[in-house]
Design a protein around this motif. Structure first.
Motif, PDB file in Angstrom:
ATOM      1  N   TYR A  53       0.871  -1.182  -0.059  1.00  0.00           N
ATOM      2  CA  TYR A  53      -0.124  -0.137  -0.135  1.00  0.00           C
ATOM      3  C   TYR A  53       0.704   1.341   0.051  1.00  0.00           C
ATOM      4  O   TYR A  53       0.850   2.083  -0.742  1.00  0.00           O
ATOM      5  N   LEU A  54       1.815   1.244   0.817  1.00  0.00           N
ATOM      6  CA  LEU A  54       2.944   2.527   1.006  1.00  0.00           C
ATOM      7  C   LEU A  54       3.421   2.560  -0.462  1.00  0.00           C
ATOM      8  O   LEU A  54       3.762   3.785  -0.889  1.00  0.00           O
ATOM      9  N   LEU A  55       3.783   1.719  -0.999  1.00  0.00           N
ATOM     10  CA  LEU A  55       4.688   1.820  -2.223  1.00  0.00           C
ATOM     11  C   LEU A  55       3.869   2.319  -3.501  1.00  0.00           C
ATOM     12  O   LEU A  55       4.196   2.912  -4.445  1.00  0.00           O
ATOM     13  N   LEU A  56       2.362   1.773  -3.452  1.00  0.00           N
ATOM     14  CA  LEU A  56       1.578   2.345  -4.379  1.00  0.00           C
ATOM     15  C   LEU A  56       1.077   3.529  -4.305  1.00  0.00           C
ATOM     16  O   LEU A  56       0.613   4.302  -5.190  1.00  0.00           O
ATOM     17  N   SER A 103      -8.215   3.897  -5.770  1.00  0.00           N
ATOM     18  CA  SER A 103      -9.239   4.926  -5.577  1.00  0.00           C
ATOM     19  C   SER A 103      -8.159   6.428  -5.477  1.00  0.00           C
ATOM     20  O   SER A 103      -8.600   7.325  -5.850  1.00  0.00           O
ATOM     21  N   LEU A 104      -6.972   5.916  -5.078  1.00  0.00           N
ATOM     22  CA  LEU A 104      -6.249   7.206  -4.783  1.00  0.00           C
ATOM     23  C   LEU A 104      -5.102   7.369  -6.016  1.00  0.00           C
ATOM     24  O   LEU A 104      -4.713   8.572  -6.406  1.00  0.00           O
ATOM     25  N   VAL A 105      -4.547   6.330  -6.636  1.00  0.00           N
ATOM     26  CA  VAL A 105      -3.875   6.186  -7.746  1.00  0.00           C
ATOM     27  C   VAL A 105      -4.499   5.289  -8.912  1.00  0.00           C
ATOM     28  O   VAL A 105      -4.316   4.033  -8.720  1.00  0.00           O
ATOM     29  N   PRO A 106      -5.131   6.204  -9.782  1.00  0.00           N
ATOM     30  CA  PRO A 106      -5.868   5.232 -10.837  1.00  0.00           C
ATOM     31  C   PRO A 106      -4.984   4.191 -11.640  1.00  0.00           C
ATOM     32  O   PRO A 106      -5.673   3.327 -12.166  1.00  0.00           O
ATOM     33  N   THR A 107      -3.730   4.608 -11.590  1.00  0.00           N
ATOM     34  CA  THR A 107      -3.060   3.436 -12.487  1.00  0.00           C
ATOM     35  C   THR A 107      -2.641   2.256 -11.855  1.00  0.00           C
ATOM     36  O   THR A 107      -2.265   1.256 -12.436  1.00  0.00           O
TER      37      THR A 107
END
Length: 534
Positions: free
Chosen positions: A208-211, A240-244
């Motif tokens: 989660y942290l890396l993403l 939801s925070l980073v769509p990629t």
């Protein structure tokens, strides 16, 4: 509960600092005068653990120190510290490339004095690389790279859990990114109450942290923002925070961290399976994208766009002209040869003076003219003398008598026909047979084969192996027979059996590991090819 523990840890930390008569700072010496502090890399407030790089004055090398700061008069704090030190001492026997080796454990009265304001010290080898906080400070890590990083760390967790060990990697400042791009537990010392489940949740939190650049567990460092939560209390998925972020990775992180609900991931082995699937999907996606981009450029309007002006390189143009000339000549020769073959095919037989051939008869039934010897029959080129076509095993597994680990989930990579995938042993500090006699791979064939040769594509020159035969699927080492030996070079090595051996079970047994640049011992096998007698 976690908040109160953090507050208590912070108070204990301050007590320990006051007991020293000042703050822990570069230049101070701890551990009965042996270790000089160089730089601080974080604080795990949950355990009042200060994470430092230090210099070992006796052995003249840098080490990683986990300093358990507290008041020696606090009986409960001293008890918790003793529990952490016991766990760290137990882990000192554990060896894996994803975990810094514990060199020493110091406790009150044994390397640590009450005047130092410390309850204990865990000494580990220093891990070169970068801080995980610095890694995500600028922007999140690309999903594919994040998956690879967590995959390497999950292998260490899986190996530790098979040996009944809790690593305690649920704090980002305890981890470092090595120069080869792998995550490593640099500051060992699990919390007194940490469980195997906490290690698994930590893997999800690291992913989660890396993403996202957010930390999803309690007690994280102030430098990293906490993961946002929905009104229901559930963690917002990374996608939801980073769509990629791919759906699979986003779901994996959340399902690993959260305890409740169905479909939760509770073991490191399950995480490895998902990451393997994500890695394969990513490779396919990248290939499709690359092909699509090439086609798009080629089909647009025939124009090649560039940001540089063409350079008039006379030497290069001469080489190009020569190459084109050679290609044209070769093409003409091939076309001429093909034309002659066609002429011979359609006209040659009608002009020959030899006997007519009955096309319904085989070549062996055609009699040659009187006084002439029959021409040799046209046959495909024979295989290598004494060797038949390769036979693929029906199963392959790690052969590790009396022990576990050594990446059992990756054994299948050695027979998938893809040299880009591989199986590696664990990384050992000492050469075989100091820690154990060896480790290997056992292969099973659907039917018995008369084995003649084994080709091993390896990435660890200097490794020595034995080819052993067995009469059953799960033999003991002394129940197997050595049928060949050899030393592996970088790339493909062929090991020929002294004489073909009939059997259904064979073992690639590693008796000596290769040595990497860090002076550690490891063997990598990319592909195995089994050739029966012809």
């Amino acid at each position: 509960m976690d908040t109160r523990r953090s507050e208590q840890a912070g108070e204990a930390s301050q007590v320990g600092i006051r007991a020293q008569g000042g703050s822990l700072a570069p230049g101070r010496v701890v551990g009965d005068g042996r270790y000089r502090l160089l730089a601080q890399f974080g604080v795990d407030e949950r355990a009042a653990a200060h994470l430092w790089r230090a210099r070992d004055g006796q052995l003249k090398r840098d080490v990683a120190l986990t300093l358990l700061v507290g008041d020696p008069a606090d009986a409960e704090a001293a008890r918790l510290a003793r529990r952490t030190l016991e766990r760290a001492a137990h882990a000192s026997k554990f060896g894996h490339g994803g975990v810094a080796r514990v060199l020493d454990v110091l406790s009150l009265g044994s390397g640590v004095t009450s005047s130092e304001g410390l309850l204990g010290v865990v000494v580990a080898e220093w891990t070169k690389g970068s801080d995980l906080v610095d890694l995500v400070a600028q922007r999140p890590v690309a999903p594919a790279a994040a998956a690879r990083m967590v995959q390497a760390l999950a292998e260490a967790v899986d190996h530790a859990h098979q040996n009944g060990l809790v690593l305690g990697l649920d704090h980002p400042q305890r981890l470092r990114l090595t120069p080869d791009g792998a995550l490593k537990l640099a500051f060992p010392g699990p919390l007194p109450e940490a469980t195997l489940r906490d290690d698994v949740k930590a893997l999800g939190a690291v992913l989660y942290l890396l993403l996202t650049g957010r930390w999803a567990l309690p007690g994280g460092p102030a430098a990293i923002p906490a993961a946002p939560q929905a009104p229901t209390g559930r963690i917002i998925p990374p996608r939801s925070l980073v769509p990629t972020v791919p759906v699979e990775l986003s779901s994996l992180a959340v399902r690993t961290i959260e305890d409740g609900g169905h479909g939760g991931i509770r073991t490191s082995a399950a995480i490895l399976r998902v990451l393997d699937q994500v890695a394969e999907a990513e490779e396919r996606t990248q290939l499709i994208k690359a092909v699509g981009e090439e086609e798009a450029v080629a089909e647009a309007d025939g124009t090649v766009w560039t940001t540089k002006k063409p350079v008039k390189d006379v030497a290069r143009r001469k080489k190009l002209a020569f190459g084109v000339t050679v290609l044209v000549v070769a093409t003409v020769v091939i076309l001429a040869w093909g034309g002659m073959m066609l002429i011979n095919l359609f006209q040659g037989e009608s002009k020959s003076s030899g006997p007519k051939i009955n096309v319904a008869a085989s070549s062996s039934q055609v009699a040659p003219p009187s006084g002439e010897q029959p021409p040799p029959a046209q046959q495909p080129p024979p295989a290598a003398p004494g060797v038949g076509a390769a036979v693929k095993p029906s199963a392959v597994a790690v052969f590790n008598p009396g022990s576990k680990g050594d990446s059992p989930g990756r054994a299948k990579n050695t027979t998938d026909g893809d040299p880009g995938t591989a199986w590696k042993t664990d990384e050992y500090d000492k050469q075989f047979p100091v820690l154990k006699d060896g480790v290997g791979l056992i292969v099973t064939f659907k039917d018995p084969v008369n084995l003649s040769q084994v080709k091993i594509n390896a990435g660890s020159p200097g490794s020595k192996v034995e080819i052993r035969s067995a009469d059953k699927k799960n033999p003991k080492l002394d129940e197997t027979t050595v049928v060949a030996t050899g030393e592996l070079a970088a790339g493909e090595s062929t090991i020929a059996l002294q004489q073909p051996k009939q059997g259904q079970y064979f073992i690639i047994w590693i008796t000596q590991l290769g040595e990497n640049e860090d002076g550690k011992f490891i063997t990598e096998v990319k592909d195995l090819t089994f050739l029966p007698a012809g």
